[in-house]
Design a protein around this motif. Structure first.
Motif, PDB file in Angstrom:
ATOM      1  N   ASN A 107      -1.092   5.724  -8.131  1.00 26.97           N
ATOM      2  CA  ASN A 107      -1.281   6.989  -8.845  1.00 26.97           C
ATOM      3  C   ASN A 107      -2.773   7.323  -8.883  1.00 26.97           C
ATOM      4  O   ASN A 107      -3.606   6.557  -8.395  1.00 26.97           O
ATOM      5  CB  ASN A 107      -0.705   6.915 -10.267  1.00 26.97           C
ATOM      6  CG  ASN A 107      -1.381   5.852 -11.113  1.00 26.97           C
ATOM      7  OD1 ASN A 107      -2.520   6.018 -11.560  1.00 26.97           O
ATOM      8  ND2 ASN A 107      -0.686   4.741 -11.331  1.00 26.97           N
ATOM      9  N   SER A 108      -3.121   8.475  -9.451  1.00 24.32           N
ATOM     10  CA  SER A 108      -4.519   8.888  -9.654  1.00 24.32           C
ATOM     11  C   SER A 108      -5.303   8.947  -8.337  1.00 24.32           C
ATOM     12  O   SER A 108      -6.386   8.374  -8.218  1.00 24.32           O
ATOM     13  CB  SER A 108      -5.225   7.941 -10.637  1.00 24.32           C
ATOM     14  OG  SER A 108      -4.508   7.818 -11.839  1.00 24.32           O
ATOM     15  N   PHE A 109      -4.783   9.647  -7.361  1.00 24.35           N
ATOM     16  CA  PHE A 109      -5.439   9.757  -6.057  1.00 24.35           C
ATOM     17  C   PHE A 109      -6.638  10.696  -6.117  1.00 24.35           C
ATOM     18  O   PHE A 109      -6.560  11.788  -6.684  1.00 24.35           O
ATOM     19  CB  PHE A 109      -4.446  10.264  -5.005  1.00 24.35           C
ATOM     20  CG  PHE A 109      -3.316   9.314  -4.725  1.00 24.35           C
ATOM     21  CD1 PHE A 109      -3.466   8.301  -3.796  1.00 24.35           C
ATOM     22  CD2 PHE A 109      -2.103   9.424  -5.401  1.00 24.35           C
ATOM     23  CE1 PHE A 109      -2.428   7.418  -3.530  1.00 24.35           C
ATOM     24  CE2 PHE A 109      -1.061   8.550  -5.141  1.00 24.35           C
ATOM     25  CZ  PHE A 109      -1.230   7.543  -4.211  1.00 24.35           C
ATOM     26  N   HIS A 110      -7.760  10.287  -5.518  1.00 25.30           N
ATOM     27  CA  HIS A 110      -8.958  11.124  -5.443  1.00 25.30           C
ATOM     28  C   HIS A 110      -9.680  10.840  -4.134  1.00 25.30           C
ATOM     29  O   HIS A 110      -9.652   9.713  -3.618  1.00 25.30           O
ATOM     30  CB  HIS A 110      -9.913  10.852  -6.610  1.00 25.30           C
ATOM     31  CG  HIS A 110      -9.355  11.210  -7.946  1.00 25.30           C
ATOM     32  ND1 HIS A 110      -9.256  12.502  -8.395  1.00 25.30           N
ATOM     33  CD2 HIS A 110      -8.853  10.432  -8.931  1.00 25.30           C
ATOM     34  CE1 HIS A 110      -8.719  12.519  -9.609  1.00 25.30           C
ATOM     35  NE2 HIS A 110      -8.457  11.272  -9.954  1.00 25.30           N
TER      36      HIS A 110
ATOM     37  N   SER B  74       0.813  -1.221   0.000  1.00 22.57           N
ATOM     38  CA  SER B  74       0.000   0.000   0.000  1.00 22.57           C
ATOM     39  C   SER B  74       0.842   1.265   0.000  1.00 22.57           C
ATOM     40  O   SER B  74       0.368   2.345   0.335  1.00 22.57           O
ATOM     41  CB  SER B  74      -0.931  -0.011   1.224  1.00 22.57           C
ATOM     42  OG  SER B  74      -1.933   0.966   1.105  1.00 22.57           O
ATOM     43  N   ASP B  75       2.091   1.158  -0.365  1.00 23.60           N
ATOM     44  CA  ASP B  75       3.002   2.302  -0.421  1.00 23.60           C
ATOM     45  C   ASP B  75       2.497   3.302  -1.478  1.00 23.60           C
ATOM     46  O   ASP B  75       2.207   2.923  -2.611  1.00 23.60           O
ATOM     47  CB  ASP B  75       4.408   1.805  -0.785  1.00 23.60           C
ATOM     48  CG  ASP B  75       5.463   2.866  -0.597  1.00 23.60           C
ATOM     49  OD1 ASP B  75       5.237   4.021  -1.030  1.00 23.60           O
ATOM     50  OD2 ASP B  75       6.521   2.554  -0.030  1.00 23.60           O
TER      51      ASP B  75
END
Length: 259
Positions: free
Chosen positions: A141-144, A135-136
Protein backbone atom coordinates in the motif's frame (compact mmCIF):
# COMPACT_ATOMS: atom_id res chain seq x y z
CA UNK A 1 3.56 -49.66 36.27
CA UNK A 2 6.71 -48.62 34.46
CA UNK A 3 9.92 -50.37 33.62
CA UNK A 4 13.30 -48.75 34.28
CA UNK A 5 16.54 -49.76 32.66
CA UNK A 6 19.71 -48.64 34.40
CA UNK A 7 23.15 -49.46 33.03
CA UNK A 8 26.64 -48.33 33.91
CA UNK A 9 28.08 -49.79 30.73
CA UNK A 10 27.05 -50.06 27.09
CA UNK A 11 23.88 -52.05 26.51
CA UNK A 12 23.40 -53.56 23.04
CA UNK A 13 19.87 -54.47 22.03
CA UNK A 14 18.09 -55.21 18.78
CA UNK A 15 14.79 -53.63 19.71
CA UNK A 16 13.35 -51.80 22.72
CA UNK A 17 9.79 -50.53 22.98
CA UNK A 18 8.41 -48.24 25.67
CA UNK A 19 4.68 -47.69 25.68
CA UNK A 20 2.08 -46.38 28.08
CA UNK A 21 -0.81 -48.89 28.22
CA UNK A 22 -3.17 -46.20 29.53
CA UNK A 23 -2.55 -43.95 26.55
CA UNK A 24 -4.17 -44.85 23.26
CA UNK A 25 -1.69 -42.52 21.54
CA UNK A 26 1.13 -44.63 22.88
CA UNK A 27 4.75 -43.59 22.65
CA UNK A 28 7.02 -46.15 21.09
CA UNK A 29 10.78 -45.90 21.32
CA UNK A 30 12.56 -48.46 19.19
CA UNK A 31 16.21 -49.28 18.60
CA UNK A 32 16.22 -51.30 15.41
CA UNK A 33 18.49 -52.91 12.89
CA UNK A 34 17.52 -53.74 9.34
CA UNK A 35 20.63 -55.75 8.63
CA UNK A 36 22.59 -52.86 7.19
CA UNK A 37 21.59 -49.77 9.20
CA UNK A 38 21.05 -49.23 12.89
CA UNK A 39 18.52 -46.57 13.73
CA UNK A 40 16.33 -45.14 16.47
CA UNK A 41 12.62 -45.06 15.70
CA UNK A 42 10.37 -42.71 17.70
CA UNK A 43 6.61 -42.97 17.26
CA UNK A 44 4.42 -40.10 18.50
CA UNK A 45 6.04 -37.74 21.05
CA UNK A 46 9.09 -38.16 23.25
CA UNK A 47 10.08 -35.47 25.75
CA UNK A 48 13.51 -35.19 27.24
CA UNK A 49 13.48 -33.43 30.58
CA UNK A 50 16.04 -32.65 33.21
CA UNK A 51 15.03 -31.10 36.53
CA UNK A 52 11.62 -30.49 34.92
CA UNK A 53 13.08 -27.72 32.75
CA UNK A 54 15.36 -28.87 29.98
CA UNK A 55 17.55 -31.66 28.76
CA UNK A 56 19.87 -32.44 25.91
CA UNK A 57 19.85 -34.92 23.07
CA UNK A 58 23.26 -35.77 21.66
CA UNK A 59 23.44 -37.29 18.19
CA UNK A 60 26.69 -38.72 16.87
CA UNK A 61 25.58 -39.33 13.31
CA UNK A 62 22.54 -38.29 11.27
CA UNK A 63 19.24 -37.02 12.62
CA UNK A 64 16.46 -37.94 10.22
CA UNK A 65 12.81 -36.91 10.26
CA UNK A 66 9.96 -38.84 8.65
CA UNK A 67 6.28 -38.14 9.16
CA UNK A 68 4.20 -40.53 7.12
CA UNK A 69 0.51 -41.02 7.76
CA UNK A 70 -0.44 -44.62 8.40
CA UNK A 71 -3.99 -43.86 7.20
CA UNK A 72 -3.20 -42.22 3.85
CA UNK A 73 0.33 -43.56 3.34
CA UNK A 74 1.36 -40.00 2.44
CA UNK A 75 3.97 -37.79 3.98
CA UNK A 76 2.85 -34.83 6.07
CA UNK A 77 4.81 -31.81 7.22
CA UNK A 78 8.05 -32.66 9.03
CA UNK A 79 9.43 -30.08 11.40
CA UNK A 80 11.64 -29.15 14.34
CA UNK A 81 10.03 -26.62 16.66
CA UNK A 82 11.14 -24.30 19.44
CA UNK A 83 9.58 -22.10 22.10
CA UNK A 84 9.54 -18.41 21.03
CA UNK A 85 9.10 -15.08 22.83
CA UNK A 86 5.33 -15.05 22.23
CA UNK A 87 5.13 -18.09 24.53
CA UNK A 88 4.14 -20.37 21.68
CA UNK A 89 5.88 -23.13 19.78
CA UNK A 90 6.78 -22.46 16.14
CA UNK A 91 8.76 -24.20 13.44
CA UNK A 92 12.50 -23.61 13.35
CA UNK A 93 13.08 -25.93 10.39
CA UNK A 94 10.35 -27.65 8.39
CA UNK A 95 9.88 -29.72 5.25
CA UNK A 96 6.47 -29.37 3.61
CA UNK A 97 4.38 -32.35 2.56
CA UNK A 98 5.52 -31.93 -1.06
CA UNK A 99 8.98 -33.05 0.17
CA UNK A 100 10.48 -30.20 -1.88
CA UNK A 101 9.88 -27.02 0.12
CA UNK A 102 12.13 -26.36 3.12
CA UNK A 103 11.47 -23.48 5.50
CA UNK A 104 13.91 -22.05 8.04
CA UNK A 105 12.70 -19.75 10.80
CA UNK A 106 9.43 -18.22 11.97
CA UNK A 107 8.30 -14.97 10.28
CA UNK A 108 6.85 -13.53 13.50
CA UNK A 109 4.41 -10.60 13.42
CA UNK A 110 4.09 -6.96 14.48
CA UNK A 111 4.77 -7.46 18.20
CA UNK A 112 7.44 -10.11 17.64
CA UNK A 113 9.81 -9.18 14.82
CA UNK A 114 12.09 -12.15 14.32
CA UNK A 115 15.62 -12.22 12.91
CA UNK A 116 17.31 -15.06 11.04
CA UNK A 117 21.10 -15.03 11.22
CA UNK A 118 23.31 -17.02 8.85
CA UNK A 119 26.84 -17.03 10.20
CA UNK A 120 29.99 -17.52 8.24
CA UNK A 121 32.66 -15.39 6.61
CA UNK A 122 30.97 -16.35 3.34
CA UNK A 123 27.44 -17.72 2.86
CA UNK A 124 27.14 -19.86 -0.28
CA UNK A 125 23.91 -20.88 -2.00
CA UNK A 126 24.99 -23.51 -4.57
CA UNK A 127 22.76 -24.04 -7.63
CA UNK A 128 20.76 -20.98 -6.58
CA UNK A 129 18.40 -19.74 -9.28
CA UNK A 130 17.72 -16.58 -7.30
CA UNK A 131 16.21 -15.30 -4.08
CA UNK A 132 12.50 -14.55 -4.34
CA UNK A 133 11.06 -11.67 -2.32
CA UNK A 134 7.27 -11.34 -2.06
CA UNK A 135 6.48 -8.29 -4.24
CA UNK A 136 2.84 -8.67 -5.30
CA UNK A 137 1.15 -5.23 -5.45
CA UNK A 138 -1.81 -6.71 -3.59
CA UNK A 139 0.44 -7.14 -0.57
CA UNK A 140 1.44 -3.45 -0.52
CA UNK A 141 0.00 0.00 0.00
CA UNK A 142 0.98 3.71 0.04
CA UNK A 143 2.60 3.78 -3.41
CA UNK A 144 4.66 6.88 -4.31
CA UNK A 145 7.19 7.82 -6.98
CA UNK A 146 10.81 8.31 -5.88
CA UNK A 147 11.40 11.84 -7.24
CA UNK A 148 11.54 13.36 -3.76
CA UNK A 149 14.61 11.22 -2.98
CA UNK A 150 16.73 12.47 -5.91
CA UNK A 151 18.84 14.90 -3.88
CA UNK A 152 19.47 12.33 -1.14
CA UNK A 153 20.58 9.86 -3.81
CA UNK A 154 23.17 12.31 -5.12
CA UNK A 155 24.64 12.58 -1.60
CA UNK A 156 25.27 8.85 -1.30
CA UNK A 157 28.98 8.01 -1.21
CA UNK A 158 29.79 4.66 -2.87
CA UNK A 159 33.24 3.44 -1.86
CA UNK A 160 35.58 0.49 -1.63
CA UNK A 161 36.54 -0.96 1.76
CA UNK A 162 37.80 -3.96 3.69
CA UNK A 163 36.09 -5.60 6.67
CA UNK A 164 37.93 -5.47 9.99
CA UNK A 165 37.27 -9.16 10.63
CA UNK A 166 37.27 -10.24 7.00
CA UNK A 167 38.98 -13.50 6.10
CA UNK A 168 39.99 -12.81 2.50
CA UNK A 169 41.53 -9.34 2.81
CA UNK A 170 39.79 -8.39 -0.44
CA UNK A 171 38.17 -5.02 -1.11
CA UNK A 172 34.39 -4.75 -1.27
CA UNK A 173 32.24 -2.14 -3.02
CA UNK A 174 29.32 -0.62 -1.18
CA UNK A 175 28.22 2.10 1.22
CA UNK A 176 28.72 3.04 4.83
CA UNK A 177 25.40 2.57 6.63
CA UNK A 178 25.98 5.63 8.81
CA UNK A 179 26.67 7.78 5.76
CA UNK A 180 23.44 6.59 4.09
CA UNK A 181 21.52 7.51 7.24
CA UNK A 182 23.07 10.98 7.31
CA UNK A 183 22.30 11.56 3.63
CA UNK A 184 18.63 10.78 4.29
CA UNK A 185 18.45 12.96 7.39
CA UNK A 186 20.13 15.92 5.65
CA UNK A 187 17.20 15.99 3.24
CA UNK A 188 14.47 15.68 5.84
CA UNK A 189 13.97 11.92 5.78
CA UNK A 190 14.21 9.34 8.55
CA UNK A 191 15.09 5.67 8.38
CA UNK A 192 11.33 5.00 8.34
CA UNK A 193 11.33 6.46 4.83
CA UNK A 194 13.93 4.00 3.52
CA UNK A 195 13.91 0.37 4.62
CA UNK A 196 17.36 -0.12 3.12
CA UNK A 197 18.88 1.12 6.40
CA UNK A 198 18.68 -1.29 9.35
CA UNK A 199 19.57 -0.52 12.95
CA UNK A 200 20.64 -3.81 14.46
CA UNK A 201 21.31 -4.90 18.03
CA UNK A 202 23.95 -7.24 19.31
CA UNK A 203 25.71 -8.37 22.45
CA UNK A 204 28.84 -6.28 22.97
CA UNK A 205 30.66 -9.46 24.05
CA UNK A 206 29.90 -11.14 20.73
CA UNK A 207 32.57 -11.40 18.04
CA UNK A 208 29.98 -10.99 15.27
CA UNK A 209 30.34 -7.20 15.05
CA UNK A 210 33.71 -6.56 16.72
CA UNK A 211 32.13 -5.68 20.08
CA UNK A 212 29.54 -3.18 18.78
CA UNK A 213 26.18 -3.41 20.53
CA UNK A 214 24.38 -1.19 17.98
CA UNK A 215 25.75 -2.13 14.53
CA UNK A 216 24.13 -0.60 11.47
CA UNK A 217 23.37 -2.50 8.29
CA UNK A 218 22.03 -2.06 4.77
CA UNK A 219 19.64 -4.09 2.63
CA UNK A 220 21.25 -3.66 -0.77
CA UNK A 221 18.25 -4.93 -2.72
CA UNK A 222 16.39 -1.78 -1.58
CA UNK A 223 18.81 0.25 -3.71
CA UNK A 224 17.82 -1.54 -6.93
CA UNK A 225 14.57 0.37 -7.49
CA UNK A 226 16.29 3.61 -6.46
CA UNK A 227 19.05 3.03 -9.02
CA UNK A 228 16.47 2.13 -11.68
CA UNK A 229 14.58 5.35 -11.00
CA UNK A 230 17.70 7.48 -11.44
CA UNK A 231 18.83 5.59 -14.57
CA UNK A 232 15.40 6.07 -16.15
CA UNK A 233 15.59 9.80 -15.45
CA UNK A 234 19.00 10.02 -17.13
CA UNK A 235 17.75 7.99 -20.10
CA UNK A 236 14.77 10.33 -20.58
CA UNK A 237 16.98 13.41 -20.28
CA UNK A 238 19.45 11.99 -22.81
CA UNK A 239 16.60 11.19 -25.19
CA UNK A 240 15.29 14.75 -24.93
CA UNK A 241 18.79 16.14 -25.58
CA UNK A 242 19.24 13.83 -28.59
CA UNK A 243 15.97 15.06 -30.09
CA UNK A 244 16.93 18.70 -29.55
CA UNK A 245 20.32 18.14 -31.18
CA UNK A 246 18.66 16.51 -34.21
CA UNK A 247 16.36 19.55 -34.61
CA UNK A 248 19.31 21.94 -34.36
CA UNK A 249 21.30 19.90 -36.89
CA UNK A 250 18.44 20.03 -39.39
CA UNK A 251 18.18 23.78 -38.97
CA UNK A 252 21.92 24.25 -39.59
CA UNK A 253 22.07 21.80 -42.45
CA UNK A 254 24.14 19.37 -40.45
CA UNK A 255 26.81 21.96 -39.68
CA UNK A 256 26.12 22.20 -35.97
CA UNK A 257 29.32 22.76 -34.01
CA UNK A 258 29.47 22.27 -30.26
CA UNK A 259 32.21 24.13 -28.40
Amino acid sequence: MGTKIVADELVVVDKVKIKNPDDTKNVTLSVCTDGSTDYLNINKEVRVEKNLTAGNIYVNGNLRLRNKSEDTNKYTKQHITAYFADKNTHDVVSLESDLLTTTIGWPGYEDYKTTLQLRGQTVIAPNNGGVTVASDERLKNSFHALDEFDDAYMDLAPMSFRYNNGASGRKHFGFGAGQVKRALEQHGFTTKDFAGFVQMKDNADSDDYCGLDDPMGLIYTEFVAWNTHMIQKLYKENEQLRQRIEVMERRTGGNLKLE
